[in-house]
Design a protein around this motif. Structure first.
Motif, PDB file in Angstrom:
ATOM      1  N   ALA A   1       0.850  -1.171   0.209  1.00 24.30           N
ATOM      2  CA  ALA A   1       0.129   0.036   0.039  1.00 24.30           C
ATOM      3  C   ALA A   1       0.937   1.277  -0.017  1.00 24.30           C
ATOM      4  CB  ALA A   1      -0.983  -0.081   1.015  1.00 24.30           C
ATOM      5  N   GLY A   2       1.895   1.258   0.872  1.00 23.38           N
ATOM      6  CA  GLY A   2       2.865   2.358   0.901  1.00 23.38           C
ATOM      7  C   GLY A   2       3.537   2.274  -0.464  1.00 23.38           C
ATOM      8  N   ALA A   3       4.014   1.455  -1.110  1.00 21.13           N
ATOM      9  CA  ALA A   3       4.657   1.472  -2.437  1.00 21.13           C
ATOM     10  C   ALA A   3       3.863   1.968  -3.609  1.00 21.13           C
ATOM     11  CB  ALA A   3       4.850  -0.062  -2.784  1.00 21.13           C
ATOM     12  N   ARG A   4       2.164   1.840  -3.422  1.00 23.27           N
ATOM     13  CA  ARG A   4       1.605   2.366  -4.378  1.00 23.27           C
ATOM     14  C   ARG A   4       1.476   4.040  -4.216  1.00 23.27           C
ATOM     15  NH1 ARG A   4      -2.145  -2.236  -3.153  1.00 23.27           N
ATOM     16  NH2 ARG A   4      -2.123  -3.657  -5.076  1.00 23.27           N
ATOM     17  N   ALA A   5       1.467   4.008  -2.745  1.00 24.28           N
ATOM     18  CA  ALA A   5       1.250   5.578  -2.689  1.00 24.28           C
ATOM     19  C   ALA A   5       2.348   6.356  -3.024  1.00 24.28           C
ATOM     20  CB  ALA A   5       0.790   5.915  -1.247  1.00 24.28           C
ATOM     21  N   VAL A   6       3.600   5.776  -3.021  1.00 24.30           N
ATOM     22  CA  VAL A   6       4.643   6.601  -3.416  1.00 24.30           C
ATOM     23  C   VAL A   6       4.923   6.868  -4.927  1.00 24.30           C
ATOM     24  CG1 VAL A   6       7.217   6.038  -3.679  1.00 24.30           C
ATOM     25  CG2 VAL A   6       6.182   5.895  -1.174  1.00 24.30           C
ATOM     26  N   ALA A   7       4.479   5.551  -5.516  1.00 21.99           N
ATOM     27  CA  ALA A   7       4.321   5.508  -7.146  1.00 21.99           C
ATOM     28  C   ALA A   7       2.968   6.265  -7.674  1.00 21.99           C
ATOM     29  CB  ALA A   7       4.185   4.115  -7.624  1.00 21.99           C
ATOM     30  N   ASP A   8       2.296   6.594  -6.971  1.00 21.04           N
ATOM     31  CA  ASP A   8       1.046   7.433  -7.381  1.00 21.04           C
ATOM     32  C   ASP A   8       1.387   8.856  -7.284  1.00 21.04           C
ATOM     33  OD1 ASP A   8      -0.715   4.972  -7.911  1.00 21.04           O
ATOM     34  OD2 ASP A   8      -1.879   5.468  -6.081  1.00 21.04           O
ATOM     35  N   ALA A   9       1.956   9.235  -6.000  1.00 24.61           N
ATOM     36  CA  ALA A   9       2.555  10.623  -6.057  1.00 24.61           C
ATOM     37  C   ALA A   9       3.579  10.907  -6.808  1.00 24.61           C
ATOM     38  CB  ALA A   9       2.999  10.824  -4.649  1.00 24.61           C
ATOM     39  N   ALA A  10       4.183  10.147  -7.354  1.00 25.48           N
ATOM     40  CA  ALA A  10       5.435  10.201  -8.287  1.00 25.48           C
ATOM     41  C   ALA A  10       4.841  10.468  -9.630  1.00 25.48           C
ATOM     42  CB  ALA A  10       6.554   9.294  -8.408  1.00 25.48           C
ATOM     43  N   GLU A  11       3.731   9.603 -10.121  1.00 25.30           N
ATOM     44  CA  GLU A  11       3.259   9.762 -11.221  1.00 25.30           C
ATOM     45  C   GLU A  11       2.281  11.034 -11.656  1.00 25.30           C
ATOM     46  OE1 GLU A  11       0.627   6.473 -12.241  1.00 25.30           O
ATOM     47  OE2 GLU A  11      -0.277   7.181 -13.735  1.00 25.30           O
ATOM     48  N   ASN A  12       1.795  11.319 -10.399  1.00 20.04           N
ATOM     49  CA  ASN A  12       1.095  12.856 -10.404  1.00 20.04           C
ATOM     50  C   ASN A  12       1.799  13.875 -10.716  1.00 20.04           C
ATOM     51  OD1 ASN A  12      -1.477  11.507 -10.162  1.00 20.04           O
ATOM     52  ND2 ASN A  12      -1.507  11.804  -7.771  1.00 20.04           N
ATOM     53  N   THR A  13       3.138  13.635 -10.208  1.00 17.37           N
ATOM     54  CA  THR A  13       4.046  14.854 -10.349  1.00 17.37           C
ATOM     55  C   THR A  13       4.672  14.796 -11.689  1.00 17.37           C
ATOM     56  OG1 THR A  13       4.894  14.789  -7.933  1.00 17.37           O
ATOM     57  CG2 THR A  13       6.239  15.709  -9.452  1.00 17.37           C
ATOM     58  N   ALA A  14       4.731  13.701 -12.219  1.00 15.15           N
ATOM     59  CA  ALA A  14       5.358  13.442 -13.634  1.00 15.15           C
ATOM     60  C   ALA A  14       4.309  14.055 -14.666  1.00 15.15           C
ATOM     61  CB  ALA A  14       5.605  12.118 -14.106  1.00 15.15           C
ATOM     62  N   ARG A  15       3.217  13.928 -14.588  1.00 19.26           N
ATOM     63  CA  ARG A  15       2.112  14.459 -15.354  1.00 19.26           C
ATOM     64  C   ARG A  15       1.858  16.127 -15.146  1.00 19.26           C
ATOM     65  NH1 ARG A  15      -0.273  10.254 -17.771  1.00 19.26           N
ATOM     66  NH2 ARG A  15      -0.353   8.138 -16.598  1.00 19.26           N
ATOM     67  N   LYS A  16       1.955  16.580 -13.981  1.00 18.00           N
ATOM     68  CA  LYS A  16       2.092  18.005 -13.672  1.00 18.00           C
ATOM     69  C   LYS A  16       3.218  18.490 -14.185  1.00 18.00           C
ATOM     70  CE  LYS A  16      -0.709  17.905  -9.264  1.00 18.00           C
ATOM     71  NZ  LYS A  16      -0.766  17.828  -8.010  1.00 18.00           N
ATOM     72  N   LEU A  17       4.224  17.827 -14.329  1.00 20.14           N
ATOM     73  CA  LEU A  17       5.589  18.709 -14.892  1.00 20.14           C
ATOM     74  C   LEU A  17       5.347  18.655 -16.372  1.00 20.14           C
ATOM     75  CD1 LEU A  17       8.307  17.305 -12.203  1.00 20.14           C
ATOM     76  CD2 LEU A  17       7.283  19.651 -12.538  1.00 20.14           C
ATOM     77  N   GLY A  18       4.485  17.454 -17.107  1.00 25.54           N
ATOM     78  CA  GLY A  18       4.615  17.392 -18.419  1.00 25.54           C
ATOM     79  C   GLY A  18       5.696  16.595 -18.781  1.00 25.54           C
ATOM     80  N   ALA A  19       6.300  15.893 -17.877  1.00 23.60           N
ATOM     81  CA  ALA A  19       7.248  14.797 -18.303  1.00 23.60           C
ATOM     82  C   ALA A  19       6.967  13.826 -19.660  1.00 23.60           C
ATOM     83  CB  ALA A  19       7.732  14.008 -17.168  1.00 23.60           C
ATOM     84  N   PRO A  20       8.003  13.787 -20.569  1.00 26.58           N
ATOM     85  CA  PRO A  20       7.627  12.968 -21.747  1.00 26.58           C
ATOM     86  C   PRO A  20       7.737  11.635 -21.537  1.00 26.58           C
ATOM     87  CG  PRO A  20       9.897  13.889 -21.560  1.00 26.58           C
ATOM     88  CD  PRO A  20       9.322  14.424 -20.373  1.00 26.58           C
ATOM     89  N   GLY A  21       8.020  11.085 -20.243  1.00 24.57           N
ATOM     90  CA  GLY A  21       7.751   9.956 -19.825  1.00 24.57           C
ATOM     91  C   GLY A  21       8.364   9.507 -18.394  1.00 24.57           C
ATOM     92  N   ALA A  22       8.454   8.251 -17.862  1.00 26.41           N
ATOM     93  CA  ALA A  22       8.788   7.961 -16.550  1.00 26.41           C
ATOM     94  C   ALA A  22       8.584   6.714 -16.196  1.00 26.41           C
ATOM     95  CB  ALA A  22       8.385   9.042 -15.507  1.00 26.41           C
ATOM     96  N   ALA A  23       9.368   6.144 -15.871  1.00 27.12           N
ATOM     97  CA  ALA A  23       9.471   4.544 -15.157  1.00 27.12           C
ATOM     98  C   ALA A  23       9.833   4.803 -13.782  1.00 27.12           C
ATOM     99  CB  ALA A  23      10.407   3.578 -15.932  1.00 27.12           C
TER     100      ALA A  23
END
Length: 285
Positions: free
Chosen positions: A31-53
């Motif tokens: 559950a914590g891993a998902r929360a960390v990944a979700d926060a990172a994904e949201n940030t990547a989208r807000k920044l308009g990152a061209p991609g992110a693994a």
């Protein structure tokens, strides 16, 4: 009675010995891993990152969660996991090791299963490393790390794991560290507080569900509100980014200024004089 006392002492001695042989530690769960990944994904989208693994590992460097955004090069998955594992096992951001190697200590690259590339960040709770996140495939190595820092902040040291009726306290050294790169201090369901740092202008933005309350802590910038976003695109639900603003009202923000940007209002840090640090309180509707 002497026999019973002797048996009791023996049991107590055994218990003390056993407790010294076993150490309790915190670890990152799914559950914590998902929360960390979700926060990172949201940030990547807000920044308009061209991609992110985005890879999240436990404190032993074992993979718990991996997500790769569309458009990310395939090798990004493996590299992000390597960054996360290195950050977890060495309990330090991977940028530290990249800098060491770049300064001439190239023998470090001979270490087994070692990825000294910027973008790996430990996840800590109560000062204890419980896992790590690694990001690869964003616009730059610096953006990889920015996204990783935002993901780690979802759990690290209490940030982002509270409910809005709890007291939130963050020591000054951690606030200063957040301002060095710009990072969320806390993100809850009804408000967010960000320690923002800019050394250049950015994209124009519209937050359709967030009102921004901005307080300039230091520095100055040219800030535009209103008007029309140029070449706007949706980067996340309720989030629009663009190349600039046509029309609108231009202000020069300086230290101590406060400006409130209602939800749905175009706004743009057009130019920055050197650097500017500012708090943003985001009130969610």
């Amino acid at each position: 009675m002497r026999i019973r006392i002797g048996m009791l002492l023996g049991l107590l001695t055994a218990a003390v010995t056993a407790s010294g042989q076993v150490v309790s530690t915190k670890n990152l769960g799914i559950a914590g891993a998902r929360a960390v990944a979700d926060a990172a994904e949201n940030t990547a989208r807000k920044l308009g990152a061209p991609g992110a693994a985005i890879a999240v590992v436990d404190q032993g460097g074992n993979l718990l969660y991996l997500v790769r955004l569309d458009g990310t090069f395939a090798a990004g998955s493996r590299i992000s996991e390597g960054k996360a594992r290195t950050a977890a096992l060495f309990k330090r951001p991977t940028k530290v090791f990249e800098d060491i190697v770049n300064q001439g200590r190239t023998t470090m690259v001979a270490l087994d299963d070692f990825t000294p590339l910027q973008g790996g960040v430990p996840v800590t709770v109560d000062g204890e490393v419980i896992g790590a996140i690694g990001v690869s495939g964003a616009a730059s190595a610096a953006q990889d790390e920015e996204i990783a820092v935002a993901g780690a902040a979802a759990l690290s040291d209490g940030m982002g794991r509270m409910s809005s009726d709890e007291i939130f306290y963050l020591e000054s050294d951690k606030v200063r560290a957040a301002f060095q790169k710009g990072a969320p201090l806390i993100e809850l369901s009804d408000y967010k507080v960000h320690a923002s740092h800019r050394d250049k202008g950015g994209e124009s933005e519209i937050h359709q569900k967030e009102t921004d309350i901005i307080y300039v802590l230091d520095g100055s910038a040219t800030f535009v509100t209103g008007g029309k976003v140029v070449d706007g695109r949706t980067t996340a639900p309720g989030e629009i980014r663009g190349a600039g603003i046509e029309g609108g009202t231009t202000r020069r923000l300086t230290k101590g200024d406060v400006i409130i940007v209602p939800q749905g209002t175009p706004h743009w840090f057009k130019e920055v004089d050197g650097v500017v640090d500012y708090y943003v309180v985001k009130v969610l509707s």
